[in-house]
Design an enzyme around this catalytic site. Structure first.
Site, PDB file in Angstrom:
ATOM      1  N   GLY A 300       0.832  -1.198   0.000  1.00  0.00           N
ATOM      2  CA  GLY A 300       0.000   0.000   0.000  1.00  0.00           C
ATOM      3  C   GLY A 300       0.861   1.239   0.000  1.00  0.00           C
ATOM      4  N   GLU A 301       0.356   2.289   0.637  1.00  0.00           N
ATOM      5  CA  GLU A 301       1.055   3.578   0.768  1.00  0.00           C
ATOM      6  C   GLU A 301       1.203   4.326  -0.554  1.00  0.00           C
ATOM      7  OE1 GLU A 301       4.864   3.097   2.651  1.00  0.00           O
ATOM      8  OE2 GLU A 301       4.068   1.899   4.311  1.00  0.00           O
ATOM      9  N   GLY A 302       0.762   3.720  -1.673  1.00  0.00           N
ATOM     10  CA  GLY A 302       1.004   4.332  -2.974  1.00  0.00           C
ATOM     11  C   GLY A 302       2.338   3.936  -3.564  1.00  0.00           C
TER      12      GLY A 302
END
Length: 334
Positions: A300-302
C-alpha cells in the site's frame, strides 16, 4: 481526432509496430488525457490518506490499530517506503489524516481532513453516516483541486489504515457481485486461523446488511474514511484532466467506487501494478485493467504508483524525442 494523431505518431517512430508494447499504450493514454501529441508531466504528487477502521477491533488484522497512527508519524518523519520512493523520483508527497483514531499534536506537516476517530465497526451496522460519506468525497476533491491549481497534472494516491483490506474486500464483493471468499486476502499477514476468522466476521457483516445496495449506501456502510476520500480525489482528478495513477488493492477498490459513480474516470486511470493481495488480480480483470508492474507488492502507501512513475516518464520521452522513420531517413517495413 487527437487519438488518431497520437496513434500515427507512435506507429511511425523508428521501431516495428507495437515493439514498445505496453509503453505505447501508456503514451497513447497520457496524450489522450492531456490532449496533446507532445505531453509533459508537471509537478507529480502522491497523496497518502490514513484512517482507522472499527472492523479492525473484530479480529480481522494481524496488527493492532495503533499501527495506523505510528505509521503516519513514520511518514511524517520520512522513514517509510513511500518516502524513499517519492524522494528517489522527485514526487511531492502529502500525508492526510482522514480519520485516524488519535489526536496528533499541532505543528506537524499533516493535512487535517479528519472525519472522525475511525469508522464504526460494520459488523452489525454502517461504518459511517451518509453525511460522513459525502464529506469524504468532498475532502478528497478539495485536496486534488488544490494541487491541480498549483499545476499538477499527474497524481497517485496511497492509503494507511489497519483493517482496510476488510473494508475493501467487502466493497469489492458487493460492487462487483463476486463471492466474498474470492475477495478476502491475508492483509498484513494473517495466518490460516486468523484468515478463517476474518472470513467469518466479514461474511457475518455482509449477512447483516439490509440496505438498498445503492453505491453510496454501500460505500457508507462498508467503506473507510481514507478509501472514500481517495474515491472523491480520483473523481475530481479525472474532471480536472489529470492522469490518475492507481495503486494496489485498496486504491483499486477506491477507484471501483469512483468508477461506479462516474465511469468516465476510466479514461484517466493508469493501473500501476498488480498487488499480491488476494482479490486484486480478479478486480483488475473485472475492470479490464492492465497493470504496468508485477512485483509481488502488498504494502500500500502508494508505493506502486511511485515505482511505476518512471515508466510514465519514459512513455512521454519516447513520444516526444524518438525519431520518426521520416525524420531519421529510415526505411519502413515493405
Amino acid at each position: 481526432m487527437i487519438d488518431k494523431e497520437l496513434k500515427y505518431k507512435i506507429d511511425h517512430k523508428t521501431k516495428p509496430l507495437g515493439a514498445l508494447g505496453i509503453l505505447e499504450d501508456l503514451a497513447l493514454r497520457i496524450g489522450m488525457v492531456l490532449g496533446t501529441t507532445s505531453p509533459e508531466l508537471h509537478l507529480p504528487h502522491l497523496i497518502v490518506f490514513a484512517a482507522d477502521h472499527g472492523i479492525a477491533l473484530e479480529g480481522v488484522s494481524a496488527y493492532p490499530q495503533e499501527v495506523t497512527r505510528q505509521m503516519v508519524l513514520n511518514f511524517l518523519a520520512g522513514g517509510a517506503a513511500i518516502n524513499v520512493f517519492c524522494r528517489q523520483h522527485d514526487i511531492a508527497l502529502l500525508i492526510v489524516d482522514a480519520g485516524v483514531n488519535f489526536d496528533f499534536e499541532e505543528g506537524l506537516k499533516l493535512i487535517d481532513s479528519k472525519i472522525g476517530m475511525g469508522t464504526d465497526s460494520f459488523l452489525n451496522g454502517p461504518a459511517m453516516s451518509p453525511e460522513q460519506a459525502e464529506l469524504c468525497l468532498k475532502y478528497g476533491s478539495d485536496m486534488v483541486n488544490k494541487v491541480a491549481d498549483e499545476g499538477c497534472n499527474v497524481i497517485g494516491f496511497g492509503e494507511m489504515g489497519i483493517g482496510n483490506t476488510s473494508s475493501a474486500a467487502v466493497l469489492m464483493s458487493v460492487l462487483c457481485d463476486l463471492p466474498l471468499v474470492d475477495c478476502i486476502g491475508r492483509g498484513t499477514g494473517l495466518n490460516d486461523e486468523q484468515l478463517k476468522e476474518k472470513q467469518r466476521v466479514l461474511e457475518a457483516a455482509l449477512n447483516h446488511y439490509s440496505g438498498n445496495y445503492d453505491v453510496l449506501d454501500l460505500m457508507a456502510h462498508f467503506g473507510g474514511f481514507e478509501i472514500l476520500q481517495i474515491a472523491g480525489a480520483m473523481l475530481t482528478a479525472a474532471q480536472r484532466g489529470m492522469i490518475v495513477m492507481v495503486d494496489g488493492f485498496i486504491a483499486s477498490v477506491a477507484y471501483l467506487c469512483a468508477f461506479k459513480i462516474n465511469p468516465g474516470v476510466k479514461n484517466n486511470a493508469v493501473f500501476t501494478h498488480q498487488s499480491d493481495e488476494k482479490g486484486h488480480s480478479s478486480l483488475l480483470a473485472h475492470l479490464s485493467a492492465t497493470p504496468l508492474l508485477h512485483l509481488g507488492l502488498r504494502l500500500g502507501e502508494g508505493t506502486g504508483c511511485a515505482l511505476a512513475y518512471p515508466l510514465l516518464q519514459s512513455a512521454v520521452a519516447f513520444l516526444k524525442e524518438m525519431a520518426s522513420f521520416e525524420s531519421a531517413a529510415v526505411s519502413q517495413k515493405s
